[in-house]
Design a protein around this motif. Structure first.
Motif, short mmCIF file in Angstrom:
data_model
loop_
_atom_site.label_atom_id
_atom_site.label_comp_id
_atom_site.label_asym_id
_atom_site.label_seq_id
_atom_site.Cartn_x
_atom_site.Cartn_y
_atom_site.Cartn_z
N TYR A 229 40.49 41.93 53.14
CA TYR A 229 40.80 42.56 51.85
C TYR A 229 42.26 42.36 51.46
O TYR A 229 42.59 42.18 50.29
N PHE A 230 43.15 42.36 52.46
CA PHE A 230 44.58 42.26 52.18
C PHE A 230 44.91 40.96 51.45
O PHE A 230 45.84 40.92 50.63
N GLU A 231 44.14 39.90 51.71
CA GLU A 231 44.40 38.63 51.04
C GLU A 231 44.19 38.75 49.52
O GLU A 231 44.83 38.03 48.75
N ARG A 232 43.33 39.66 49.10
CA ARG A 232 43.07 39.84 47.67
C ARG A 232 44.25 40.49 46.96
O ARG A 232 44.33 40.49 45.73
N LEU A 233 45.16 41.09 47.73
CA LEU A 233 46.26 41.84 47.14
C LEU A 233 47.50 41.00 46.89
O LEU A 233 48.44 41.47 46.24
N ARG A 234 47.52 39.79 47.39
CA ARG A 234 48.73 38.97 47.26
C ARG A 234 49.06 38.72 45.78
O ARG A 234 48.22 38.32 45.00
N GLY A 235 50.32 38.97 45.45
CA GLY A 235 50.79 38.78 44.08
C GLY A 235 50.47 39.95 43.16
O GLY A 235 50.89 39.95 41.99
N ARG A 236 49.75 40.94 43.67
CA ARG A 236 49.42 42.11 42.85
C ARG A 236 50.40 43.23 43.20
O ARG A 236 50.11 44.12 43.99
N ASN A 237 51.57 43.18 42.57
CA ASN A 237 52.62 44.13 42.93
C ASN A 237 52.80 45.26 41.92
O ASN A 237 53.78 45.99 41.97
N ASN A 238 51.84 45.39 41.00
CA ASN A 238 51.77 46.58 40.16
C ASN A 238 50.65 47.46 40.69
O ASN A 238 49.54 46.98 40.94
N VAL A 239 50.94 48.76 40.86
CA VAL A 239 50.00 49.66 41.50
C VAL A 239 49.71 50.86 40.61
O VAL A 239 50.63 51.50 40.09
N LEU A 240 48.43 51.13 40.43
CA LEU A 240 47.99 52.38 39.81
C LEU A 240 47.49 53.26 40.95
O LEU A 240 46.50 52.94 41.59
#
Length: 303
Positions: A229-240
């Motif tokens: 799952y962590f691989e899906r988060l790469r480059g997603r540095n805005n968090v709700l």
């Protein structure tokens, strides 16, 4: 003030003014200007830069409906006729002892942490004595008062359509979370649930829990760094980020190179002291709001 700065300020104000949920009496913000800037950045960066991190019990789920309290995952077991009365007696005793500590605004997280570990450890031990059967979980959820907040199913559907990863951290019971999502929304493949999962023997009887105890103060993204799952988060540095407890603020710990983290807090048990504490720690505070209107308003703006 320059014409350029005035234009930016008006644009930011317009972002919040255009969203109906930001006009509700249930919404509180200590710094609306900061919130407008953060929402504007999230919208400008779009869906490809966003990840969502949520608590489950009484964040994604309702606290009450039509004057009746709605169950969290632990309370689903309390309400079930399939569980023995001794279980209800023991969990009520534990709740009466530890819940006032959880919501005490005058105690620090460090002071609350050992009490949380005691509470969850003892609650798990009580469960093990009941002879709980895996085959009964779906019926327990179906017959309970647990419900998603109004608009939660739409929010999860929108995030799925946009392929935005959703990480649900819960100190509750993962098996019941999946059953509840199956019954009241869609258990989409963009959702990962980190929670307490029961372990069953070959006959379907509960014999323990998998992995480390998850309680309200040890939920953070470091726990998924070794997963696919962590691989899906790469480059997603805005968090709700959404939660109903100050411990939920730690759920974003471990996010790589965070840019904007918009913290939305659901204040379910109101007091002036707790509101002041929430306003200091969350960007947006929703007081006894049983909807996902704010989340839906923001997400529908994404391209």
């Amino acid at each position: 003030m320059s014409t350029h700065l005035q234009s930016i300020k008006m644009k930011l104000q317009g972002i919040l003014e255009s969203m109906k949920s930001f006009h509700k009496s249930t919404i509180k913000m200590k710094n609306p200007g900061k919130v407008a800037e953060m929402v504007s950045q999230i919208i400008a960066d779009g869906k490809s830069k966003l990840q969502v991190i949520m608590d489950f019990d009484h964040t994604l789920t309702r606290v009450h409906e039509a004057g009746r309290r709605c169950a969290c995952t632990w309370e689903i077991l309390d309400q079930s006729e399939l569980m023995p009365q001794i279980y209800r007696d023991e969990t009520t005793r534990l709740r009466d002892k530890y819940y006032p500590i959880e919501i005490d605004p005058n105690l620090t997280i460090e002071q609350k942490l050992p009490m949380a570990v005691e509470w969850y450890t003892q609650a798990h031990e009580v469960m093990l004595k009941t002879g709980l059967r895996q085959k009964d979980l779906v019926a327990m959820v179906r017959d309970s008062s647990a419900k998603l907040r109004e608009g939660t199913d739409q929010l999860l559907e929108r995030l799925h359509q946009m392929d935005v990863p959703v990480l649900i951290f819960s100190a509750g019971l993962g098996d019941l979370i999946h059953a509840l999502l199956d019954q009241h929304a869609d258990n989409h493949d963009n959702i990962k649930v980190v929670s307490n999962y029961m372990r069953f023997d070959d006959e379907g009887k509960m014999v323990g829990f998998h992995d480390e105890l998850i309680h309200m103060y040890n939920k953070n993204e470091n726990s998924v760094h070794s997963s696919a799952y962590f691989e899906r988060l790469r480059g997603r540095n805005n968090v709700l980020l959404m939660g109903d407890n100050v411990g939920d603020l730690r759920m974003a710990d471990g996010v790589e190179n965070p840019n904007v983290t918009l913290r939305i807090g659901f204040l379910n048990d109101y007091s002036e002291e707790r509101l002041a504490k929430f306003l200091d720690m969350f960007d947006i505070v929703l007081v006894d709001d049983q909807t996902m209107d704010v989340g839906n308003d923001i997400v529908t703006q994404l391209a």
